[in-house]
Design a protein around this motif. Structure first.
Motif, PDB file in Angstrom:
ATOM      1  N   LEU A 193      15.709  16.122  24.035  1.00 27.15           N
ATOM      2  CA  LEU A 193      16.316  16.787  23.044  1.00 27.15           C
ATOM      3  C   LEU A 193      16.204  16.210  22.088  1.00 27.15           C
ATOM      4  CD1 LEU A 193      18.785  18.486  21.426  1.00 27.15           C
ATOM      5  CD2 LEU A 193      19.779  15.557  21.455  1.00 27.15           C
ATOM      6  N   TYR A 194      15.030  16.329  20.268  1.00 29.56           N
ATOM      7  CA  TYR A 194      14.773  16.104  19.892  1.00 29.56           C
ATOM      8  C   TYR A 194      13.402  15.070  19.509  1.00 29.56           C
ATOM      9  CZ  TYR A 194      19.236  16.140  17.370  1.00 29.56           C
ATOM     10  OH  TYR A 194      20.290  16.263  17.221  1.00 29.56           O
ATOM     11  N   GLY A 195      12.848  15.946  21.030  1.00 33.18           N
ATOM     12  CA  GLY A 195      11.400  14.746  21.839  1.00 33.18           C
ATOM     13  C   GLY A 195      11.744  12.914  22.006  1.00 33.18           C
ATOM     14  N   PHE A 196      12.780  13.160  22.232  1.00 28.49           N
ATOM     15  CA  PHE A 196      12.559  11.598  22.977  1.00 28.49           C
ATOM     16  C   PHE A 196      14.190  11.716  23.457  1.00 28.49           C
ATOM     17  CE2 PHE A 196      14.810  10.603  18.646  1.00 28.49           C
ATOM     18  CZ  PHE A 196      15.369   9.624  19.190  1.00 28.49           C
ATOM     19  N   ILE A 197      15.016  12.444  23.803  1.00 26.07           N
ATOM     20  CA  ILE A 197      16.232  11.716  24.563  1.00 26.07           C
ATOM     21  C   ILE A 197      16.601  12.843  25.358  1.00 26.07           C
ATOM     22  CG2 ILE A 197      17.614  12.624  22.227  1.00 26.07           C
ATOM     23  CD1 ILE A 197      19.036   9.360  22.239  1.00 26.07           C
ATOM     24  N   ASN A 198      17.282  12.638  26.210  1.00 25.39           N
ATOM     25  CA  ASN A 198      17.930  13.486  26.911  1.00 25.39           C
ATOM     26  C   ASN A 198      19.851  13.623  26.912  1.00 25.39           C
ATOM     27  OD1 ASN A 198      15.685  13.736  27.942  1.00 25.39           O
ATOM     28  ND2 ASN A 198      16.169  12.867  29.747  1.00 25.39           N
ATOM     29  N   GLY A 199      20.264  14.978  26.673  1.00 30.81           N
ATOM     30  CA  GLY A 199      21.662  15.004  26.846  1.00 30.81           C
ATOM     31  C   GLY A 199      22.605  15.453  25.994  1.00 30.81           C
ATOM     32  N   PHE A 200      23.272  16.182  25.454  1.00 31.34           N
ATOM     33  CA  PHE A 200      23.619  17.599  24.944  1.00 31.34           C
ATOM     34  C   PHE A 200      24.829  16.374  24.349  1.00 31.34           C
ATOM     35  CE2 PHE A 200      23.557  21.705  27.909  1.00 31.34           C
ATOM     36  CZ  PHE A 200      21.992  21.215  27.559  1.00 31.34           C
ATOM     37  N   GLY A 201      25.140  14.963  24.675  1.00 31.52           N
ATOM     38  CA  GLY A 201      25.814  14.610  23.934  1.00 31.52           C
ATOM     39  C   GLY A 201      25.130  13.874  23.086  1.00 31.52           C
ATOM     40  N   PHE A 202      23.720  13.731  22.181  1.00 31.15           N
ATOM     41  CA  PHE A 202      23.761  13.343  21.494  1.00 31.15           C
ATOM     42  C   PHE A 202      22.927  14.466  20.205  1.00 31.15           C
ATOM     43  CE2 PHE A 202      21.934  10.672  24.967  1.00 31.15           C
ATOM     44  CZ  PHE A 202      22.372   9.724  24.211  1.00 31.15           C
ATOM     45  N   ASN A 203      23.395  16.090  20.541  1.00 30.26           N
ATOM     46  CA  ASN A 203      23.672  17.113  19.920  1.00 30.26           C
ATOM     47  C   ASN A 203      24.613  16.569  18.694  1.00 30.26           C
ATOM     48  OD1 ASN A 203      23.489  19.545  18.602  1.00 30.26           O
ATOM     49  ND2 ASN A 203      22.943  20.191  20.397  1.00 30.26           N
ATOM     50  N   GLY A 272      23.323  14.254  30.201  1.00 35.97           N
ATOM     51  CA  GLY A 272      22.303  14.215  31.186  1.00 35.97           C
ATOM     52  C   GLY A 272      21.707  14.043  32.573  1.00 35.97           C
ATOM     53  N   GLY A 273      22.878  13.501  32.718  1.00 38.73           N
ATOM     54  CA  GLY A 273      22.957  14.230  34.199  1.00 38.73           C
ATOM     55  C   GLY A 273      22.297  12.855  35.155  1.00 38.73           C
ATOM     56  N   TYR A 274      20.789  12.767  36.015  1.00 41.49           N
ATOM     57  CA  TYR A 274      20.478  12.414  37.337  1.00 41.49           C
ATOM     58  C   TYR A 274      19.151  12.318  35.462  1.00 41.49           C
ATOM     59  CZ  TYR A 274      17.983  16.935  37.520  1.00 41.49           C
ATOM     60  OH  TYR A 274      17.367  18.031  37.107  1.00 41.49           O
ATOM     61  N   LEU A 275      18.918  12.068  34.388  1.00 44.96           N
ATOM     62  CA  LEU A 275      17.579  12.126  33.936  1.00 44.96           C
ATOM     63  C   LEU A 275      17.968  11.116  32.969  1.00 44.96           C
ATOM     64  CD1 LEU A 275      17.360  15.593  32.093  1.00 44.96           C
ATOM     65  CD2 LEU A 275      16.049  15.137  33.726  1.00 44.96           C
ATOM     66  N   PRO A 276      17.119  10.045  32.857  1.00 45.39           N
ATOM     67  CA  PRO A 276      17.477   8.654  32.246  1.00 45.39           C
ATOM     68  C   PRO A 276      17.397   9.263  30.511  1.00 45.39           C
ATOM     69  CG  PRO A 276      14.998   9.472  31.905  1.00 45.39           C
ATOM     70  CD  PRO A 276      15.827  10.434  33.168  1.00 45.39           C
ATOM     71  N   PRO A 277      18.274   8.243  30.751  1.00 48.52           N
ATOM     72  CA  PRO A 277      18.749   8.300  28.567  1.00 48.52           C
ATOM     73  C   PRO A 277      17.134   8.760  27.883  1.00 48.52           C
ATOM     74  CG  PRO A 277      18.949   6.255  29.011  1.00 48.52           C
ATOM     75  CD  PRO A 277      18.624   6.912  30.572  1.00 48.52           C
ATOM     76  N   PHE A 278      16.169   8.819  28.044  1.00 47.76           N
ATOM     77  CA  PHE A 278      14.760   8.565  27.225  1.00 47.76           C
ATOM     78  C   PHE A 278      14.456   9.496  27.623  1.00 47.76           C
ATOM     79  CE2 PHE A 278      17.496   5.152  25.003  1.00 47.76           C
ATOM     80  CZ  PHE A 278      17.394   5.634  24.194  1.00 47.76           C
ATOM     81  N   ASP A 279      13.389  10.175  27.072  1.00 49.55           N
ATOM     82  CA  ASP A 279      12.125  11.080  27.906  1.00 49.55           C
ATOM     83  C   ASP A 279      11.571  10.256  27.866  1.00 49.55           C
ATOM     84  OD1 ASP A 279      11.357  13.162  29.306  1.00 49.55           O
ATOM     85  OD2 ASP A 279      10.907  14.435  27.424  1.00 49.55           O
ATOM     86  N   TRP A 280      11.109   9.142  28.342  1.00 53.90           N
ATOM     87  CA  TRP A 280      10.033   8.358  28.602  1.00 53.90           C
ATOM     88  C   TRP A 280       9.370   8.242  30.090  1.00 53.90           C
ATOM     89  CZ3 TRP A 280      10.236   2.211  28.950  1.00 53.90           C
ATOM     90  CH2 TRP A 280       9.412   1.998  27.885  1.00 53.90           C
ATOM     91  N   ALA A 281       8.195   8.581  30.330  1.00 53.48           N
ATOM     92  CA  ALA A 281       8.021   8.561  31.724  1.00 53.48           C
ATOM     93  C   ALA A 281       8.421   7.608  32.431  1.00 53.48           C
ATOM     94  CB  ALA A 281       6.457   8.895  31.589  1.00 53.48           C
ATOM     95  N   PRO A 282       7.902   6.126  32.037  1.00 57.80           N
ATOM     96  CA  PRO A 282       8.105   5.145  32.744  1.00 57.80           C
ATOM     97  C   PRO A 282       9.509   4.987  33.209  1.00 57.80           C
ATOM     98  CG  PRO A 282       7.389   4.668  30.727  1.00 57.80           C
ATOM     99  CD  PRO A 282       7.012   5.325  30.833  1.00 57.80           C
TER     100      PRO A 282
END
Length: 348
Positions: A193-203, A272-282
């Motif tokens: 979401l927005y290219g860097f964050i995971n989760g509908f809650g940030f929408n 985001g469930g099992y996704l990390p909070p930020f869409d960052w590879a590490p």
């Protein structure tokens, strides 16, 4: 797992699928039961800390074995069935509550492709199965043939109807935005979401629905401040007044398994469930189940925090919140989300 039994061990496909399913069920149910025991301990520790008390600290190091001692205690007690009760339904009711609390976990994705049943209508299955839990409470109240448990059962039925409707509309908003009823698909739709964050809650459009869902989750699990089904100041102990021994323990296990499930659904549907909070590879180097576990514990702390600090609602306040606030708000949000999606995707 099925291919392992089928190819490596040479079992026929039917038997391989059956054994793989049994192993999958045990891999979810056994850790869940251990988790329930430990979160009961954590719940009591959090309440104690907020009330400036010590909490369990005698049985085992730091009191870690207190839940197991309590379990052994109720296991060794006599199961007493009131003489005027309907014996069959009286004993069946806690089994229904406990069983329903377990079967919903079949469709929860713990990380990509790690789910017992990755069905296309997973969210509908969750809604249908979790709604059955109230039957255990209703049967307990009716079969006890006692005044206060019966009052509690009527309250549970009204409370379930009030908040299930709002939850249904909240889930419609999520399904429309994700474009699928599959829980894994809903989690994947929250990626980037927005290219860097995971989760509908940030929408900003879906965040209010995440708050409604969290509060409705408290009402669905009969947790404070919505524990009107127990309300010891009014109903002695509510639907479980006449229960003892393992029948009483099954209600406790079912209640906390439901609390864990609602924490999991909050994390899965909005954060985001099992996704990390930020869409960052590490961050993806950490297994998805660890991220999910962290989010579940965070929501469980919120549940315990609310129970320790917020006073119980009156019953009329409970009904007013469900019917006059959450229902119109969630219904309006369905129209709002559908309108925004129509404008974004169709342009009209």
């Amino acid at each position: 797992m099925t291919s392992f039994f089928n190819i490596s061990l040479g079992l026929p496909y039917g038997w391989a699928w059956f054994l793989a399913t049994i192993v999958g069920i045990l891999a979810i149910a056994l850790p869940l039961m251990l988790s329930v025991a430990m979160i009961i301990y954590a719940d009591r520790k959090i309440w104690a800390a907020m009330a400036l008390r010590r909490g369990p600290n005698v049985v085992g190091p730091f009191g870690l074995l207190q839940s197991f001692a309590d379990g052994l205690k109720v296991f060794l007690q006599e199961t007493i069935v009131p003489s005027a009760a309907n014996r069959g339904l009286f004993l069946l009711a806690p089994i229904i509550t406990f069983t329903v609390a377990l079967i919903v976990w079949a469709v929860v994705p713990f990380q990509p492709s790690v789910v017992l049943a990755d069905i296309n209508v997973g969210l509908l299955y969750v809604l249908a199965a979790s709604s059955l839990g109230v039957y255990g409470i209703i049967l307990a109240g009716w079969s006890s043939n006692s005044k206060y448990p019966f009052f509690s059962a009527i309250r549970a039925a009204a409370q379930m109807v009030s908040y299930e409707v709002a939850i249904g509309f909240v889930l419609i908003s999520v399904v429309m935005w994700a474009g699928t009823f599959n829980l894994t698909g809903i989690v994947e739709a929250q990626r980037g979401l927005y290219g860097f964050i995971n989760g509908f809650g940030f929408n900003p459009l879906l965040f209010p629905m995440s708050v409604v869902f969290l509060i409705s989750s408290l009402a669905e699990t009969q947790r404070a401040p919505f524990d009107l089904t127990e309300a010891e100041s009014e109903l002695v102990a509510g639907y479980q007044t006449e229960y003892s021994s393992m029948a009483f323990a099954l209600y406790w296990l079912g209640e906390y398994a439901n609390v864990l499930l609602m924490c999991t659904l909050n994390a899965t549907l909005f954060w985001g469930g099992y996704l990390p909070p930020f869409d960052w590879a590490p961050l993806y180097a950490v297994p998805g189940i660890i991220w999910l576990f962290i989010k579940i514990l965070t929501f469980f702390f919120v549940f315990s925090w609310i129970k320790a600090t917020v006073p119980r609602y009156r019953y009329d306040q409970l009904m007013r919140l469900g019917w006059k606030v959450f229902l119109p708000l969630s219904l309006f949000w369905v129209f709002l989300v559908s309108g925004v999606l129509m404008f974004m995707r169709v342009g009209v």
